[in-house]
Design a protein around this motif. Structure first.
Motif, short mmCIF file in Angstrom:
data_model
loop_
_atom_site.label_atom_id
_atom_site.label_comp_id
_atom_site.label_asym_id
_atom_site.label_seq_id
_atom_site.Cartn_x
_atom_site.Cartn_y
_atom_site.Cartn_z
N UNK A 261 0.81 -1.21 0.00
CA UNK A 261 0.00 0.00 0.00
C UNK A 261 0.84 1.26 0.00
N UNK A 262 2.16 1.11 0.08
CA UNK A 262 3.05 2.27 0.15
C UNK A 262 3.25 2.75 1.57
N UNK A 263 4.32 3.51 1.79
CA UNK A 263 4.59 4.08 3.10
C UNK A 263 4.92 3.07 4.17
N UNK A 264 5.31 1.85 3.80
CA UNK A 264 5.60 0.80 4.77
C UNK A 264 4.40 -0.04 5.14
N UNK A 265 3.24 0.27 4.52
CA UNK A 265 2.01 -0.47 4.82
C UNK A 265 1.76 -1.53 3.75
N UNK A 266 1.19 -2.64 4.18
CA UNK A 266 0.80 -3.71 3.27
C UNK A 266 -0.45 -4.36 3.82
N UNK A 267 -1.19 -5.04 2.95
CA UNK A 267 -2.40 -5.73 3.40
C UNK A 267 -2.33 -7.18 2.95
N UNK A 268 -2.43 -8.14 3.88
CA UNK A 268 -2.24 -9.54 3.52
C UNK A 268 -3.44 -10.18 2.85
N UNK A 269 -4.65 -9.64 3.07
CA UNK A 269 -5.87 -10.29 2.56
C UNK A 269 -6.66 -9.30 1.72
N UNK A 270 -6.96 -9.67 0.47
CA UNK A 270 -7.75 -8.80 -0.41
C UNK A 270 -8.81 -9.63 -1.14
N UNK A 271 -9.63 -10.37 -0.39
CA UNK A 271 -10.70 -11.14 -1.00
C UNK A 271 -12.03 -10.46 -0.69
N UNK A 297 -16.16 -6.05 4.51
CA UNK A 297 -16.50 -6.05 5.93
C UNK A 297 -15.38 -5.44 6.76
N UNK A 298 -14.13 -5.83 6.49
CA UNK A 298 -13.00 -5.32 7.28
C UNK A 298 -11.71 -5.46 6.48
N UNK A 299 -10.84 -4.47 6.61
CA UNK A 299 -9.51 -4.50 6.02
C UNK A 299 -8.48 -4.34 7.13
N UNK A 300 -7.28 -4.94 6.91
CA UNK A 300 -6.25 -4.96 7.96
C UNK A 300 -4.88 -4.51 7.43
N UNK A 301 -4.71 -3.25 7.07
CA UNK A 301 -3.37 -2.78 6.69
C UNK A 301 -2.40 -2.95 7.86
N UNK A 302 -1.20 -3.41 7.54
CA UNK A 302 -0.21 -3.77 8.56
C UNK A 302 1.12 -3.09 8.25
N UNK A 303 1.80 -2.61 9.30
CA UNK A 303 3.12 -1.98 9.13
C UNK A 303 4.11 -2.60 10.09
N UNK A 304 5.26 -3.02 9.55
CA UNK A 304 6.36 -3.55 10.36
C UNK A 304 7.59 -2.65 10.31
N UNK A 305 7.56 -1.64 9.41
CA UNK A 305 8.72 -0.76 9.23
C UNK A 305 8.28 0.70 9.27
#
Length: 421
Positions: A261-271, A297-305
């Motif tokens: 998603x840019x900026x260090x963000x990513x999303x593992x599930x896109x169904x 229903x819900x999205x979970x953008x995740x950042x580790x960096x």
């Protein structure tokens, strides 16, 4: 096999990738169904038996905290309702009461992990409802008092419910009352509970033995056929399966193919509602994120960096700032949750805050309308929106967006990077 598999796996590896979601769902059925019915007692007297109750709700009544270590990356927003439906004999009716203005959802997943239907605030509202769920063989008459009819693609369905909770006291007690009114019944109103043999010990999350994988997947296939057009090469040879299972399971565990998603963000599930023919992603999610609902229903953008690409570290201080007019866009609510990298669990802290979001009491916006969240181990002082980090340990954060707007769903939202201070 399908073209989505061929470049990445061949022969028996491809067969495992294609069928692994079915096996893992059966493992979850064994792990999450109840041994005991509140009226009818134990499904079997032997504690080692794999007999369990299906068509029966089990509920959690408090939000999870750092003392809870059974589930990785848990949420701190909702309590859960869980049930497995067995539709092989007759339909099941889900009875749900008036929910007021509360966010709640019951997501229905088929045995291939497709989140194919919902009951709840976003889709059917918060009024009292009687939802009829039936298997592919049923041809009966739908009664007039049924508010929604759902045709399941197979005989096994995982029902995962979430109920928003504002606190662990009075509001949790109100949710508990509504959970107690949720029932799974037959069309005549009788209890739909059934004893079933779940075939396995669902607590063992390791690579399965070839004979166990063969027997359970074969049985599950008879009850839950693949979608039309999905090629099958089942069963594979036992010797080939024995070699493929460890390799595929290890690859799925270590691979990471999120949507950047840019900026260090990513999303593992896109169904949304169905994985279609993307078997590899379907298998990866089944291994690592099983039970994920659709992004509507819900999205979970995740950042580790952080903004510089360096791992988020509890020995440093960070700020996540949403500029004026650039805030998260949701129809229900959002939260940001903190986890240790070492075990993917909550971080114990002196203010007992494990997530921060639009419902956090005292959330402060700057004079220009921007929102700044501080991520650090030490207390930044009054007037700061603080999400405590683990002191001296690596961490990651997950944004939870419930009922995300189109900017998020279409991956047009500009997620700000986490800036080191």
């Amino acid at each position: 096999m399908n073209s989505k598999i061929v470049p990445l796996a061949h022969g028996c590896d491809a067969v495992v990738i294609q069928t692994l979601p079915l096996f893992e769902m059966m493992r979850m059925r064994a792990a999450t169904t109840a041994r005991r019915h509140p009226v009818l007692g134990f499904a079997a007297p032997d504690a080692a038996s794999a007999m369990r109750w299906v068509n029966q709700f089990t509920h959690t009544h408090r939000r999870l905290g750092p003392e809870d270590k059974e589930v990785v990356s848990p949420n701190n927003d909702t309590v859960y309702s869980n049930a497995w439906l067995d539709l092989s004999e007759r339909p099941v009716v889900i009875e749900s009461p008036e929910m007021g203005d509360r966010y709640w959802t019951l997501g229905l997943l088929d045995a291939w992990t497709n989140p194919f239907a919902y009951v709840g605030r976003r889709t059917t509202g918060n009024r009292p409802q009687r939802t009829l769920v039936h298997g592919p063989a049923w041809r009966g008459v739908v009664p007039v008092d049924i508010t929604q009819t759902i045709a399941a693609p197979g005989d096994d369905v995982w029902l995962i419910g979430r109920h928003l909770v504002e606190d662990d006291g009075e509001d949790a007690a109100r949710v508990r009352e509504t959970q107690a009114q949720m029932r799974l019944v037959r069309l005549d109103g009788s209890d739909a509970a059934m004893r079933v043999d779940t075939w396995m010990d669902g607590r063992d999350a390791g690579t399965p033995a070839a004979d166990l994988y063969l027997s359970i997947t074969s049985a599950a296939l008879r009850r839950n056929p693949p979608m039309a057009g999905e090629c099958q090469a089942w069963p594979p040879a036992a010797a080939e399966l024995e070699a493929s299972l460890p390799a595929v399971y290890e690859r799925l565990r270590t691979s990471n193919q999120p949507h950047d998603l840019g900026g260090g963000w990513a999303i593992p599930v896109m169904v949304k509602t169905h994985w279609s023919d993307d078997y590899l992603t379907r298998a990866r999610i089944a291994r690592n994120f099983i039970g994920a609902l659709g992004v509507e229903e819900a999205m979970y953008p995740t950042a580790e960096v952080d903004a510089r690409g360096a791992p988020l570290d509890g020995s440093r201080r960070y700020e996540l700032r949403f500029a004026p007019g650039k805030g998260l866009k949701v129809g229900a609510f959002w939260s940001l949750t903190m986890y240790r990298r070492s075990d993917c669990l909550f971080v114990a802290n002196p203010i007992h805050r494990y997530s921060i979001g639009d419902r956090t009491p005292g959330l402060h916006h700057d004079a220009d309308g921007s929102l700044a969240l501080r991520l650090q181990a030490d207390d930044p002082g009054p007037g700061v929106n603080w999400l405590p980090a683990p002191k001296g340990e690596l961490f990651y954060v997950v944004l939870r967006l419930y009922q995300p707007h189109a900017d998020h769903l279409e991956l047009r939202f500009d997620y700000p990077p986490i800036q080191p201070i």
